[in-house]
Design an enzyme around this catalytic site. Structure first.
Site, PDB file in Angstrom:
ATOM      1  N   GLU A   1     -70.541 -31.380  11.511  1.00  0.00           N
ATOM      2  CA  GLU A   1     -69.827 -32.053  12.588  1.00  0.00           C
ATOM      3  C   GLU A   1     -70.912 -32.697  13.451  1.00  0.00           C
ATOM      4  O   GLU A   1     -71.838 -32.007  13.876  1.00  0.00           O
ATOM      5  CB  GLU A   1     -69.064 -30.992  13.387  1.00  0.00           C
ATOM      6  CG  GLU A   1     -67.986 -31.540  14.249  1.00  0.00           C
ATOM      7  CD  GLU A   1     -67.262 -30.438  15.015  1.00  0.00           C
ATOM      8  OE1 GLU A   1     -67.228 -29.279  14.536  1.00  0.00           O
ATOM      9  OE2 GLU A   1     -66.755 -30.740  16.102  1.00  0.00           O
TER      10      GLU A   1
ATOM     11  N   ARG B   1     -73.191 -16.653   6.435  1.00  0.00           N
ATOM     12  CA  ARG B   1     -74.046 -17.552   7.196  1.00  0.00           C
ATOM     13  C   ARG B   1     -75.385 -16.874   7.481  1.00  0.00           C
ATOM     14  O   ARG B   1     -75.504 -15.653   7.427  1.00  0.00           O
ATOM     15  CB  ARG B   1     -73.372 -17.978   8.486  1.00  0.00           C
ATOM     16  CG  ARG B   1     -73.163 -16.865   9.498  1.00  0.00           C
ATOM     17  CD  ARG B   1     -72.260 -17.278  10.643  1.00  0.00           C
ATOM     18  NE  ARG B   1     -72.895 -18.234  11.543  1.00  0.00           N
ATOM     19  CZ  ARG B   1     -72.429 -19.476  11.732  1.00  0.00           C
ATOM     20  NH1 ARG B   1     -71.367 -19.902  11.094  1.00  0.00           N
ATOM     21  NH2 ARG B   1     -73.031 -20.290  12.564  1.00  0.00           N
TER      22      ARG B   1
ATOM     23  N   LYS C   1     -74.552 -23.835  17.838  1.00  0.00           N
ATOM     24  CA  LYS C   1     -74.759 -25.119  18.506  1.00  0.00           C
ATOM     25  C   LYS C   1     -74.438 -25.023  19.992  1.00  0.00           C
ATOM     26  O   LYS C   1     -75.108 -25.616  20.811  1.00  0.00           O
ATOM     27  CB  LYS C   1     -73.871 -26.178  17.858  1.00  0.00           C
ATOM     28  CG  LYS C   1     -74.514 -26.819  16.656  1.00  0.00           C
ATOM     29  CD  LYS C   1     -73.698 -28.021  16.239  1.00  0.00           C
ATOM     30  CE  LYS C   1     -73.228 -27.837  14.818  1.00  0.00           C
ATOM     31  NZ  LYS C   1     -72.234 -28.800  14.391  1.00  0.00           N
TER      32      LYS C   1
HETATM   33  P1  ATP Z   1     -71.966 -23.803  15.021  1.00  0.00           P
HETATM   34  O1  ATP Z   1     -71.053 -22.656  14.658  1.00  0.00           O
HETATM   35  O2  ATP Z   1     -73.356 -23.417  15.357  1.00  0.00           O
HETATM   36  O3  ATP Z   1     -71.372 -24.758  16.017  1.00  0.00           O
HETATM   37  P2  ATP Z   1     -70.990 -25.124  12.757  1.00  0.00           P
HETATM   38  O4  ATP Z   1     -70.875 -24.214  11.624  1.00  0.00           O
HETATM   39  O5  ATP Z   1     -69.740 -25.402  13.492  1.00  0.00           O
HETATM   40  O6  ATP Z   1     -72.148 -24.621  13.692  1.00  0.00           O
HETATM   41  P3  ATP Z   1     -71.076 -27.575  11.334  1.00  0.00           P
HETATM   42  O7  ATP Z   1     -71.678 -28.854  11.704  1.00  0.00           O
HETATM   43  O8  ATP Z   1     -69.610 -27.484  11.194  1.00  0.00           O
HETATM   44  O9  ATP Z   1     -71.616 -26.505  12.367  1.00  0.00           O
HETATM   45  O10 ATP Z   1     -71.771 -27.013  10.027  1.00  0.00           O
HETATM   46  C1  ATP Z   1     -71.981 -27.773   8.863  1.00  0.00           C
HETATM   47  C2  ATP Z   1     -72.136 -26.845   7.686  1.00  0.00           C
HETATM   48  O11 ATP Z   1     -73.211 -25.941   7.889  1.00  0.00           O
HETATM   49  C3  ATP Z   1     -70.888 -25.998   7.506  1.00  0.00           C
HETATM   50  O12 ATP Z   1     -70.558 -25.975   6.119  1.00  0.00           O
HETATM   51  C4  ATP Z   1     -71.282 -24.648   7.987  1.00  0.00           C
HETATM   52  O13 ATP Z   1     -70.586 -23.644   7.330  1.00  0.00           O
HETATM   53  C5  ATP Z   1     -72.782 -24.619   7.681  1.00  0.00           C
HETATM   54  N1  ATP Z   1     -73.479 -23.702   8.592  1.00  0.00           N
HETATM   55  C6  ATP Z   1     -73.462 -23.724   9.932  1.00  0.00           C
HETATM   56  N2  ATP Z   1     -74.172 -22.701  10.449  1.00  0.00           N
HETATM   57  C7  ATP Z   1     -74.654 -21.997   9.386  1.00  0.00           C
HETATM   58  C8  ATP Z   1     -75.447 -20.812   9.241  1.00  0.00           C
HETATM   59  N3  ATP Z   1     -75.896 -20.148  10.294  1.00  0.00           N
HETATM   60  N4  ATP Z   1     -75.743 -20.396   7.994  1.00  0.00           N
HETATM   61  C9  ATP Z   1     -75.294 -21.083   6.919  1.00  0.00           C
HETATM   62  N5  ATP Z   1     -74.543 -22.183   6.985  1.00  0.00           N
HETATM   63  C10 ATP Z   1     -74.211 -22.649   8.191  1.00  0.00           C
HETATM   64 MG    MG Z   2     -68.044 -26.146  12.169  1.00  0.00          MG
END
Ligand code: ATP
Ligand code: MG
Length: 568
Positions: free
Chosen positions: A43, A270, A280
């Site tokens: 995102e 994760r 984030k």
């Molecule tokens: P946050 O929870 O920190 O806001 P997010 O998961 O919402 O992060 P996205 O931009 O939606 O952020 O993530 C893009 C991809 O990265 C998604 O497929 C998500 O599952 C993966 N991702 C995000 N954080 C992690 C993590 N800590 N470990 C592994 N994969 C991750």
């Molecule tokens: Mg997300």
């Protein structure tokens, strides 16, 4: 051909993780005609962090291994939070990690027209309805984990009425939040997400790509699966929090139909890392409240921060490979990441000399007018890196901590009357010190033995200590930033009583004025090396300039947190 139902998500068999095991079985039964097509779906509402790197390495890595493809897809359905700056930084980071999406840069917003048509299709089928309940009422009607929900009074509107209302939603007739389009599934489902989830909401917000064309936007659960299907994705890999969303993913695709070779969702654990935060929302706070200098502050676990710190793409990929892919959440020690960085830099970073806390060393029997030049290897085990010239004169700088007037037993460095080696140069013997009126040492005096040129003695005499040094007249003054961990506790986000920012380490950045050998005054920004005996350093990509060097400490030479040794 119909795709068999996938129950997926089995634990790993020997040697391969569970995702590769699943893909192998799909290759064996020729599902998707042998295709593997993944995507990385960020995102664009923040900078990528090391957790995202895990997902990038997994998705792009699978595509490479199975001769498939991986799309970079921006999940941009939330217009108020998304910005072009984030899109740009995400692309830069994925590329820097070593991956290429070729012509497959996608945006969920590219599918808004198609998604809208799918929503109308569901309405025609009697599978979606426009609801007038407020957000709060919808929450009340939804029930709880132990109690079923109850149907909205608007649930049984006719498809014609729903279609008319949905079109009027799109055309801007209704206030933000006054209506939503919901899937008509099951208000008593044990999975709360299946209790008539929202598919579209009204939100008047400017979108970074579609501008003001839309005032209704599709929800994540509706958008994600359909974007996957439209792109021909085969394996849609996400993190464990989305486990409950899988049922809805399947419902939308099966109900819309139209995708005989449709994708399936698989969830993995994760990445969590000690001494840092990987959310984030929290990272944004650190940046916006000025606890760090920006998204690329070298103390942050962002990819841009790690790049500026001097971590290499190779070491990050190595780290992601080592931590592997599993189905249960765990926390990885930061020391493992540093271990991967050190291992890479130990082999590939040139080694030079810099003095972080300089004190003068005067060689009494060396002529004031003389300058000797030593040709030193840039890496003792890798001749291909070549050599550099290092000037040697009567006055040098050495590290203040390399001298003690009254040394304890195990101190093998310089002390009165003691002989040590100056790296690649000569043996010197300390003859005394000069002090200021406060008793601080201002210079150390010594003599050198001309028969030890190159740093070894003709008569086979051995010394225990070897010191790094720079010629005082030639030394380049430099700003060196010494970074330490950003938080004082292993799990700053895990403290229920106190805000995570209360655990920030006040000593995470220390700046010193160092003296470096001349070669280091000539390097480009972003140049990585070892300062012998001190650690790995990298000229800063923003602030370093010829004539005004600025270096960041990438890592110390050994694990100062001393965890990894215990665990391995
Ligand atoms: P946050 O929870 O920190 O806001 P997010 O998961 O919402 O992060 P996205 O931009 O939606 O952020 O993530 C893009 C991809 O990265 C998604 O497929 C998500 O599952 C993966 N991702 C995000 N954080 C992690 C993590 N800590 N470990 C592994 N994969 C991750
Ligand atoms: Mg997300």
């Amino acid at each position: 051909m119909s795709t068999p139902k996938d129950t997926g998500n089995n634990e790993a068999r020997v040697g391969k993780d569970f995702i590769r095991t699943i893909i192998d079985s799909h290759m064996a039964d020729n599902r998707y005609e042998g295709r593997v097509h993944t995507r990385f779906p960020p995102e664009p509402n923040g900078y990528l962090h090391i957790g995202h790197a895990k997902s990038i390495c997994l998705n792009f890595g699978l595509a490479q291994e199975y001769d498939g493809q991986c799309n970079l897809r921006f999940d941009d359905t939330n217009p108020s939070k998304e910005e072009q700056e984030y899109v740009d930084s995400i692309q830069e980071d994925v590329r820097w990690l070593g991956y290429d999406w070729e012509d497959r840069r996608c945006f969920a917003s590219n599918y808004f027209d198609q998604l809208y048509a799918f929503a109308e299709k569901l309405i025609h089928m009697g599978k979606a309805y426009v609801d007038d309940l407020s957000a709060e009422e919808i929450r009340e009607y939804r029930g709880t984990l132990t109690q079923p929900g109850k149907p909205s009074p608007w649930r049984d509107r006719s498809p014609e009425e729903n279609l008319d209302l949905f079109r009027r939603m799109r055309d801007g007739e209704f206030e933000d939040g006054s209506k939503v389009l919901r899937a008509k599934i099951d208000m008593a489902s044990p999975n709360v997400l299946m209790r008539d989830p929202a598919l579209y909401r009204i939100k008047r917000a400017h979108h970074h790509r579609t501008g003001d064309k839309w005032c209704i936007y599709p929800m994540y659960d509706f958008t994600h699966c359909l974007s996957d299907a439209l792109e021909g994705i085969t394996h849609s890999i996400c993190t464990l929090e989305f486990e409950n969303n899988r049922e809805l993913y399947d419902w939308v695709l099966d109900t819309v139909g139209e995708f005989p070779q449709r994708p399936y969702q698989y969830e993995f654990a994760r990445l969590n890392l000690t001494y840092t935060v990987l959310s984030k929302r929290k990272l944004i706070q650190l940046v916006e409240e000025g606890h760090v200098s920006g998204w690329d502050d070298p103390r942050l676990p962002t990819i841009s921060g790690m790049r500026r710190r001097g971590y290499t793409p190779r070491s990050l990929r190595d780290f992601c490979e080592r931590i592997g892919v599993a189905k249960s959440n765990s926390t990885v020690d930061f020391a493992l990441l540093e271990h991967c960085v050190r291992e890479d830099l130990n082999a590939h970073a040139p080694r030079l000399m810099g003095v972080l806390d300089p004190v003068k060393l005067v060689i009494e029997n060396y002529s004031e007018d003389e300058t000797d030049t030593f040709e030193m290897p840039l890496h003792p085990e890798d001749e291909s890196m070549g050599t550099r010239s290092v000037p040697f004169t009567r006055e040098l700088y050495i590290e203040r901590a390399d001298f003690m007037e009254e040394p304890p037993k195990k101190f093998f460095r310089l002390a009165p009357g003691r002989e040590v080696r100056l790296r690649y140069a000569y043996y010197v013997t300390c003859t005394g010190v000069e002090k200021d009126e406060n008793g601080n040492i201002t210079e150390i005096r010594c003599t050198y033995d001309p028969k030890t040129r190159g740093g070894w003695s003709e008569d086979g005499r051995k010394v225990k200590g070897t010191l790094h040094w720079v010629s005082a007249a030639h030394a380049v003054p430099a700003k060196v930033r010494l970074y330490d961990k950003l938080f004082n506790v292993e799990n700053p986000a895990g403290d229920k009583e106190r805000d995570f920012k209360e655990h920030l380490n006040p000593d995470s950045l220390k700046e010193v004025q160092a003296r470096l050998e001349p070669y280091l005054g000539t390097v480009e920004p972003g140049w990585l090396c070892q300062f012998e005996r001190l650690g790995y350093f990298c000229s800063d990509s923003k602030d370093h300039a010829a004539g005004a060097p600025v270096f960041n400490r990438t890592a110390t030479l050994r694990d100062t947190w001393a965890k990894i040794a215990k665990k391995k």
